[in-house]
Scaffold this motif. Sequence first.
Motif, mmCIF file in Angstrom:
data_model
loop_
_atom_site.group_PDB
_atom_site.id
_atom_site.type_symbol
_atom_site.label_atom_id
_atom_site.label_comp_id
_atom_site.label_asym_id
_atom_site.label_seq_id
_atom_site.Cartn_x
_atom_site.Cartn_y
_atom_site.Cartn_z
ATOM 1 N N ALA A 154 0.898 -1.187 -0.168
ATOM 2 C CA ALA A 154 -0.031 0.018 -0.015
ATOM 3 C C ALA A 154 0.710 1.378 0.061
ATOM 4 O O ALA A 154 0.514 2.255 -0.584
ATOM 5 C CB ALA A 154 -0.853 0.200 1.307
ATOM 6 N N GLY A 155 1.724 1.215 0.729
ATOM 7 C CA GLY A 155 3.020 2.436 0.873
ATOM 8 C C GLY A 155 3.684 2.384 -0.518
ATOM 9 O O GLY A 155 3.479 3.832 -0.987
ATOM 10 N N ALA A 156 3.689 1.533 -1.349
ATOM 11 C CA ALA A 156 4.406 1.825 -2.676
ATOM 12 C C ALA A 156 3.047 2.364 -3.636
ATOM 13 O O ALA A 156 3.647 3.170 -4.413
ATOM 14 C CB ALA A 156 4.987 0.534 -3.187
ATOM 15 N N THR A 157 2.354 1.825 -3.580
ATOM 16 C CA THR A 157 1.146 2.325 -4.310
ATOM 17 C C THR A 157 1.044 3.668 -3.950
ATOM 18 O O THR A 157 0.604 4.776 -4.988
ATOM 19 C CB THR A 157 0.013 1.486 -4.280
ATOM 20 N N SER A 158 0.662 4.044 -2.903
ATOM 21 C CA SER A 158 0.342 5.632 -2.524
ATOM 22 C C SER A 158 1.249 6.707 -2.855
ATOM 23 O O SER A 158 0.901 7.987 -3.018
ATOM 24 C CB SER A 158 0.174 5.356 -1.061
ATOM 25 N N CYS A 159 2.605 6.212 -3.006
ATOM 26 C CA CYS A 159 3.585 7.206 -3.181
ATOM 27 C C CYS A 159 3.779 7.279 -4.869
ATOM 28 O O CYS A 159 4.537 8.230 -5.023
ATOM 29 C CB CYS A 159 4.897 7.171 -2.392
ATOM 30 N N ALA A 160 3.405 6.454 -5.529
ATOM 31 C CA ALA A 160 3.717 6.346 -7.099
ATOM 32 C C ALA A 160 2.705 7.199 -7.763
ATOM 33 O O ALA A 160 1.436 7.552 -7.323
ATOM 34 C CB ALA A 160 3.498 4.756 -7.636
ATOM 35 N N THR A 161 3.139 7.883 -8.930
ATOM 36 C CA THR A 161 2.436 8.921 -9.670
ATOM 37 C C THR A 161 1.454 8.021 -10.425
ATOM 38 O O THR A 161 0.358 8.368 -10.708
ATOM 39 C CB THR A 161 3.406 9.562 -10.518
ATOM 40 N N ALA A 162 1.788 6.619 -10.974
ATOM 41 C CA ALA A 162 1.063 5.773 -11.607
ATOM 42 C C ALA A 162 1.813 4.489 -11.378
ATOM 43 O O ALA A 162 2.634 4.238 -11.318
ATOM 44 C CB ALA A 162 0.908 6.063 -13.172
ATOM 45 N N VAL A 163 0.885 3.259 -11.846
ATOM 46 C CA VAL A 163 1.209 1.971 -11.853
ATOM 47 C C VAL A 163 0.950 1.383 -13.324
ATOM 48 O O VAL A 163 -0.238 1.597 -13.647
ATOM 49 C CB VAL A 163 0.512 1.202 -10.668
ATOM 50 N N VAL A 164 1.970 0.619 -13.859
ATOM 51 C CA VAL A 164 1.653 0.105 -15.063
ATOM 52 C C VAL A 164 1.935 -1.311 -14.954
ATOM 53 O O VAL A 164 2.943 -1.769 -14.453
ATOM 54 C CB VAL A 164 2.581 0.863 -16.289
ATOM 55 N N SER A 165 0.936 -2.003 -15.577
ATOM 56 C CA SER A 165 1.123 -3.632 -15.396
ATOM 57 C C SER A 165 1.615 -4.052 -17.019
ATOM 58 O O SER A 165 1.107 -3.663 -17.895
ATOM 59 C CB SER A 165 -0.129 -4.348 -15.229
ATOM 60 N N GLY A 166 3.051 -5.003 -16.636
ATOM 61 C CA GLY A 166 3.320 -5.413 -17.782
ATOM 62 C C GLY A 166 4.673 -6.380 -17.610
ATOM 63 O O GLY A 166 4.947 -6.721 -16.781
ATOM 64 N N SER A 167 5.251 -6.887 -18.752
ATOM 65 C CA SER A 167 6.405 -7.737 -18.567
ATOM 66 C C SER A 167 7.413 -7.186 -18.974
ATOM 67 O O SER A 167 7.450 -6.277 -19.813
ATOM 68 C CB SER A 167 6.057 -8.939 -19.673
ATOM 69 N N GLY A 168 8.597 -7.467 -18.106
ATOM 70 C CA GLY A 168 9.962 -6.726 -18.315
ATOM 71 C C GLY A 168 10.629 -7.091 -19.456
ATOM 72 O O GLY A 168 11.556 -6.513 -19.981
ATOM 73 N N ILE A 169 10.102 -8.134 -20.359
ATOM 74 C CA ILE A 169 10.790 -8.454 -21.430
ATOM 75 C C ILE A 169 9.825 -7.997 -22.799
ATOM 76 O O ILE A 169 9.867 -8.197 -24.101
ATOM 77 C CB ILE A 169 10.957 -10.015 -21.349
ATOM 78 N N ASP A 170 8.885 -7.105 -22.411
ATOM 79 C CA ASP A 170 8.087 -6.672 -23.341
ATOM 80 C C ASP A 170 8.259 -5.333 -23.862
ATOM 81 O O ASP A 170 7.760 -4.362 -23.093
ATOM 82 C CB ASP A 170 6.298 -6.792 -22.963
ATOM 83 N N SER A 171 9.112 -5.207 -24.738
ATOM 84 C CA SER A 171 9.924 -4.056 -24.956
ATOM 85 C C SER A 171 9.052 -2.592 -25.667
ATOM 86 O O SER A 171 8.715 -1.464 -25.436
ATOM 87 C CB SER A 171 10.868 -3.804 -25.959
ATOM 88 N N ASP A 172 7.817 -3.303 -26.320
ATOM 89 C CA ASP A 172 6.715 -2.179 -26.820
ATOM 90 C C ASP A 172 5.605 -1.773 -25.454
ATOM 91 O O ASP A 172 5.405 -0.732 -25.466
ATOM 92 C CB ASP A 172 5.848 -3.446 -27.567
ATOM 93 N N SER A 173 5.534 -2.744 -24.592
ATOM 94 C CA SER A 173 4.620 -2.272 -23.334
ATOM 95 C C SER A 173 5.779 -1.308 -22.498
ATOM 96 O O SER A 173 5.002 -0.250 -22.203
ATOM 97 C CB SER A 173 4.438 -3.221 -22.662
ATOM 98 N N ILE A 174 6.829 -1.463 -22.385
ATOM 99 C CA ILE A 174 7.855 -0.585 -21.683
ATOM 100 C C ILE A 174 7.803 0.775 -22.480
ATOM 101 O O ILE A 174 7.679 1.607 -21.955
ATOM 102 C CB ILE A 174 9.307 -1.269 -21.550
#
Length: 132
Positions: free
Chosen positions: A39-59
């Motif tokens: 909850a602490g990480a989420t609260s101080c983030a500007t945004a959260v993006v879900s994706g795979s670290g090996i998906d260069s298009d998503s990154i």
Amino acid sequence: MRVLLLGTTGNVGSRLLPALVAHKHEVILYVRNPSKLSAGATSCATAVVSGSGIDSDSIKAAILSHHCDAVINAAGLAPVLRKSGELPAIFAAVTKAALGAREQRGGAPLRCWFLSGFGILDSPRKGHMISD
């Protein structure tokens, strides 16, 4: 700066997030599984993006849509005892994404930092090793 941070749920990324926020950076978290975020990480983030670290298009899409100035990759464990992991693929995907984003939007290159975890270091979570 607006910083895309990969690997926030891990040992290195979880330590970087509060430091980035303390230095007044806007942090966009790029995670494989948002339910693992505290909850602490989420609260101080500007945004959260879900994706795979090996998906260069998503990154790349995350970099462009959030107007990031920098990318910090703390995702993936360093290969230990000759066991390979996704670290080389993650590094390649992040590099490709950063170069592609820079090419598409023009302007100054993105600042990029590439870090890796090491599977036998102590975790900030008491009673656990990173490999647990």
